[in-house]
Design a protein around this motif. Structure first.
Motif, PDB file in Angstrom:
ATOM      1  N   SER A 148     -15.572  50.107  89.299  1.00 31.14           N
ATOM      2  CA  SER A 148     -14.465  50.526  88.428  1.00 31.14           C
ATOM      3  C   SER A 148     -14.920  50.724  86.986  1.00 31.14           C
ATOM      4  O   SER A 148     -14.313  50.209  86.038  1.00 31.14           O
ATOM      5  N   LEU A 149     -15.978  51.468  86.829  1.00 27.63           N
ATOM      6  CA  LEU A 149     -16.554  51.649  85.504  1.00 27.63           C
ATOM      7  C   LEU A 149     -15.585  52.380  84.575  1.00 27.63           C
ATOM      8  O   LEU A 149     -14.821  53.252  85.009  1.00 27.63           O
ATOM      9  N   LYS A 150     -15.650  51.982  83.307  1.00 23.78           N
ATOM     10  CA  LYS A 150     -14.797  52.560  82.265  1.00 23.78           C
ATOM     11  C   LYS A 150     -15.675  53.189  81.187  1.00 23.78           C
ATOM     12  O   LYS A 150     -16.823  52.772  81.005  1.00 23.78           O
ATOM     13  N   PRO A 151     -15.145  54.128  80.444  1.00 26.79           N
ATOM     14  CA  PRO A 151     -15.937  54.710  79.349  1.00 26.79           C
ATOM     15  C   PRO A 151     -16.458  53.649  78.376  1.00 26.79           C
ATOM     16  O   PRO A 151     -17.555  53.803  77.832  1.00 26.79           O
ATOM     17  N   GLU A 152     -15.699  52.585  78.181  1.00 24.44           N
ATOM     18  CA  GLU A 152     -16.147  51.531  77.257  1.00 24.44           C
ATOM     19  C   GLU A 152     -17.303  50.701  77.801  1.00 24.44           C
ATOM     20  O   GLU A 152     -17.848  49.859  77.095  1.00 24.44           O
ATOM     21  N   ASP A 153     -17.688  50.931  79.051  1.00 24.24           N
ATOM     22  CA  ASP A 153     -18.879  50.282  79.616  1.00 24.24           C
ATOM     23  C   ASP A 153     -20.153  51.042  79.237  1.00 24.24           C
ATOM     24  O   ASP A 153     -21.257  50.565  79.528  1.00 24.24           O
ATOM     25  N   THR A 154     -19.997  52.182  78.603  1.00 22.93           N
ATOM     26  CA  THR A 154     -21.164  52.962  78.194  1.00 22.93           C
ATOM     27  C   THR A 154     -22.011  52.188  77.200  1.00 22.93           C
ATOM     28  O   THR A 154     -21.512  51.709  76.178  1.00 22.93           O
ATOM     29  N   ALA A 155     -23.291  52.021  77.531  1.00 19.61           N
ATOM     30  CA  ALA A 155     -24.206  51.246  76.689  1.00 19.61           C
ATOM     31  C   ALA A 155     -25.599  51.279  77.296  1.00 19.61           C
ATOM     32  O   ALA A 155     -25.779  51.711  78.445  1.00 19.61           O
ATOM     33  N   VAL A 156     -26.551  50.778  76.534  1.00 22.27           N
ATOM     34  CA  VAL A 156     -27.855  50.468  77.099  1.00 22.27           C
ATOM     35  C   VAL A 156     -27.781  49.033  77.609  1.00 22.27           C
ATOM     36  O   VAL A 156     -27.392  48.129  76.868  1.00 22.27           O
ATOM     37  N   TYR A 157     -28.135  48.859  78.854  1.00 26.83           N
ATOM     38  CA  TYR A 157     -28.094  47.543  79.491  1.00 26.83           C
ATOM     39  C   TYR A 157     -29.502  46.958  79.532  1.00 26.83           C
ATOM     40  O   TYR A 157     -30.441  47.611  79.992  1.00 26.83           O
ATOM     41  N   TYR A 158     -29.610  45.720  79.074  1.00 27.67           N
ATOM     42  CA  TYR A 158     -30.892  45.039  79.001  1.00 27.67           C
ATOM     43  C   TYR A 158     -30.897  43.809  79.894  1.00 27.67           C
ATOM     44  O   TYR A 158     -29.998  42.971  79.819  1.00 27.67           O
ATOM     45  N   CYS A 159     -31.922  43.712  80.688  1.00 29.34           N
ATOM     46  CA  CYS A 159     -32.126  42.537  81.524  1.00 29.34           C
ATOM     47  C   CYS A 159     -32.818  41.451  80.703  1.00 29.34           C
ATOM     48  O   CYS A 159     -33.630  41.760  79.819  1.00 29.34           O
ATOM     49  N   ALA A 160     -32.516  40.199  81.000  1.00 30.07           N
ATOM     50  CA  ALA A 160     -33.157  39.080  80.312  1.00 30.07           C
ATOM     51  C   ALA A 160     -33.410  37.953  81.295  1.00 30.07           C
ATOM     52  O   ALA A 160     -32.730  37.841  82.316  1.00 30.07           O
ATOM     53  N   ALA A 161     -34.390  37.113  80.963  1.00 37.32           N
ATOM     54  CA  ALA A 161     -34.705  35.944  81.785  1.00 37.32           C
ATOM     55  C   ALA A 161     -35.007  34.774  80.873  1.00 37.32           C
ATOM     56  O   ALA A 161     -35.679  34.917  79.848  1.00 37.32           O
ATOM     57  N   ASP A 162     -34.489  33.612  81.259  1.00 40.09           N
ATOM     58  CA  ASP A 162     -34.703  32.411  80.446  1.00 40.09           C
ATOM     59  C   ASP A 162     -34.460  31.186  81.302  1.00 40.09           C
ATOM     60  O   ASP A 162     -33.729  31.238  82.296  1.00 40.09           O
ATOM     61  N   ILE A 163     -35.062  30.081  80.893  1.00 40.41           N
ATOM     62  CA  ILE A 163     -34.931  28.835  81.648  1.00 40.41           C
ATOM     63  C   ILE A 163     -33.558  28.192  81.429  1.00 40.41           C
ATOM     64  O   ILE A 163     -33.150  27.338  82.202  1.00 40.41           O
ATOM     65  N   SER A 164     -32.827  28.595  80.393  1.00 45.24           N
ATOM     66  CA  SER A 164     -31.551  27.955  80.085  1.00 45.24           C
ATOM     67  C   SER A 164     -30.475  28.322  81.103  1.00 45.24           C
ATOM     68  O   SER A 164     -30.582  29.316  81.817  1.00 45.24           O
ATOM     69  N   THR A 165     -29.442  27.522  81.159  1.00 46.84           N
ATOM     70  CA  THR A 165     -28.364  27.751  82.100  1.00 46.84           C
ATOM     71  C   THR A 165     -27.535  28.972  81.706  1.00 46.84           C
ATOM     72  O   THR A 165     -27.335  29.233  80.516  1.00 46.84           O
ATOM     73  N   PRO A 166     -27.061  29.735  82.677  1.00 43.32           N
ATOM     74  CA  PRO A 166     -26.315  30.963  82.365  1.00 43.32           C
ATOM     75  C   PRO A 166     -25.100  30.748  81.480  1.00 43.32           C
ATOM     76  O   PRO A 166     -24.729  31.631  80.702  1.00 43.32           O
ATOM     77  N   SER A 167     -24.478  29.585  81.583  1.00 43.77           N
ATOM     78  CA  SER A 167     -23.267  29.342  80.796  1.00 43.77           C
ATOM     79  C   SER A 167     -23.552  29.236  79.305  1.00 43.77           C
ATOM     80  O   SER A 167     -22.628  29.296  78.489  1.00 43.77           O
ATOM     81  N   SER A 168     -24.817  29.112  78.939  1.00 48.37           N
ATOM     82  CA  SER A 168     -25.169  28.966  77.525  1.00 48.37           C
ATOM     83  C   SER A 168     -25.586  30.282  76.882  1.00 48.37           C
ATOM     84  O   SER A 168     -25.883  30.321  75.693  1.00 48.37           O
ATOM     85  N   TRP A 169     -25.601  31.354  77.644  1.00 43.44           N
ATOM     86  CA  TRP A 169     -26.083  32.622  77.112  1.00 43.44           C
ATOM     87  C   TRP A 169     -25.042  33.246  76.202  1.00 43.44           C
ATOM     88  O   TRP A 169     -23.902  33.481  76.598  1.00 43.44           O
ATOM     89  N   THR A 170     -25.472  33.540  74.978  1.00 46.73           N
ATOM     90  CA  THR A 170     -24.634  34.219  73.989  1.00 46.73           C
ATOM     91  C   THR A 170     -25.454  35.353  73.380  1.00 46.73           C
ATOM     92  O   THR A 170     -26.681  35.364  73.508  1.00 46.73           O
ATOM     93  N   PRO A 171     -24.806  36.309  72.709  1.00 47.36           N
ATOM     94  CA  PRO A 171     -25.549  37.458  72.183  1.00 47.36           C
ATOM     95  C   PRO A 171     -26.652  37.083  71.204  1.00 47.36           C
ATOM     96  O   PRO A 171     -27.650  37.793  71.108  1.00 47.36           O
ATOM     97  N   ASP A 172     -26.507  35.977  70.476  1.00 53.27           N
ATOM     98  CA  ASP A 172     -27.508  35.641  69.481  1.00 53.27           C
ATOM     99  C   ASP A 172     -28.440  34.521  69.932  1.00 53.27           C
ATOM    100  O   ASP A 172     -29.263  34.044  69.147  1.00 53.27           O
ATOM    101  N   ARG A 173     -28.352  34.166  71.183  1.00 53.49           N
ATOM    102  CA  ARG A 173     -29.248  33.115  71.688  1.00 53.49           C
ATOM    103  C   ARG A 173     -30.618  33.692  71.949  1.00 53.49           C
ATOM    104  O   ARG A 173     -30.750  34.797  72.490  1.00 53.49           O
ATOM    105  N   TYR A 174     -31.652  32.947  71.612  1.00 56.18           N
ATOM    106  CA  TYR A 174     -33.010  33.364  71.932  1.00 56.18           C
ATOM    107  C   TYR A 174     -33.219  33.242  73.443  1.00 56.18           C
ATOM    108  O   TYR A 174     -32.969  32.190  74.036  1.00 56.18           O
ATOM    109  N   LEU A 175     -33.672  34.344  74.041  1.00 57.47           N
ATOM    110  CA  LEU A 175     -34.028  34.356  75.457  1.00 57.47           C
ATOM    111  C   LEU A 175     -35.471  34.806  75.577  1.00 57.47           C
ATOM    112  O   LEU A 175     -35.911  35.693  74.844  1.00 57.47           O
ATOM    113  N   GLU A 176     -36.185  34.238  76.525  1.00 58.31           N
ATOM    114  CA  GLU A 176     -37.630  34.380  76.542  1.00 58.31           C
ATOM    115  C   GLU A 176     -38.127  35.776  76.902  1.00 58.31           C
ATOM    116  O   GLU A 176     -39.066  36.277  76.291  1.00 58.31           O
ATOM    117  N   PHE A 177     -37.532  36.384  77.884  1.00 58.07           N
ATOM    118  CA  PHE A 177     -38.047  37.678  78.352  1.00 58.07           C
ATOM    119  C   PHE A 177     -36.935  38.724  78.367  1.00 58.07           C
ATOM    120  O   PHE A 177     -35.788  38.415  78.710  1.00 58.07           O
TER     121      PHE A 177
END
Length: 125
Positions: A85-114
């Motif tokens: 159900s994609l919407k025009p507002e979903d338009t963006a560059v999508y970036y994958c990330a990987a980190d040892i931290s728990t998913p619930s702690s991920w925020t836009p300004d959090r440092y992630l390793e890869f």
């Protein structure tokens, strides 16, 4: 050399579905959570979704809950983001990330390793 290669982006119409993939290589990612952020032109980076190593913990942004689903195949070191159900507002560059931290702690300004190099998703109205 550690690499996250994200792929699957493209041009779709509103209401369509798309599946993004992120393949990790170069090291063992045992225990690592993986997820996605996105950044639209002129906007700040936004958290989208993340999943724990076991797959038992997921975290989704309110804007995509009920439409996007994350999954992972640890044998392939790959995660997937199924976007329905994609919407025009979903338009963006999508970036994958990987980190040892728990998913619930991920925020836009959090440092992630890869990070991946990004894949463009364009949703036309």
């Amino acid at each position: 050399q550690v690499q996250l290669v994200d792929s699957g982006g493209g041009l779709v119409q509103a209401g369509d579905s798309l599946r993004l993939s992120c393949a990790a290589s170069g090291r063992a990612f045992s225990g690592y959570a993986m997820g996605w952020f996105r950044q639209a032109p002129g906007k700040e980076r936004e958290f989208v979704a993340a999943i724990s190593w076991s797959g038992g913990i997921t975290n989704y942004a309110d804007s995509v809950k009920g439409r996007f689903t994350m999954s992972r195949d640890n044998a392939k070191n790959t995660v997937y983001l199924l976007m329905n159900s994609l919407k025009p507002e979903d338009t963006a560059v999508y970036y994958c990330a990987a980190d040892i931290s728990t998913p619930s702690s991920w925020t836009p300004d959090r440092y992630l390793e890869f990070w991946g190099q990004g894949t463009l998703v364009t949703v036309s109205s």
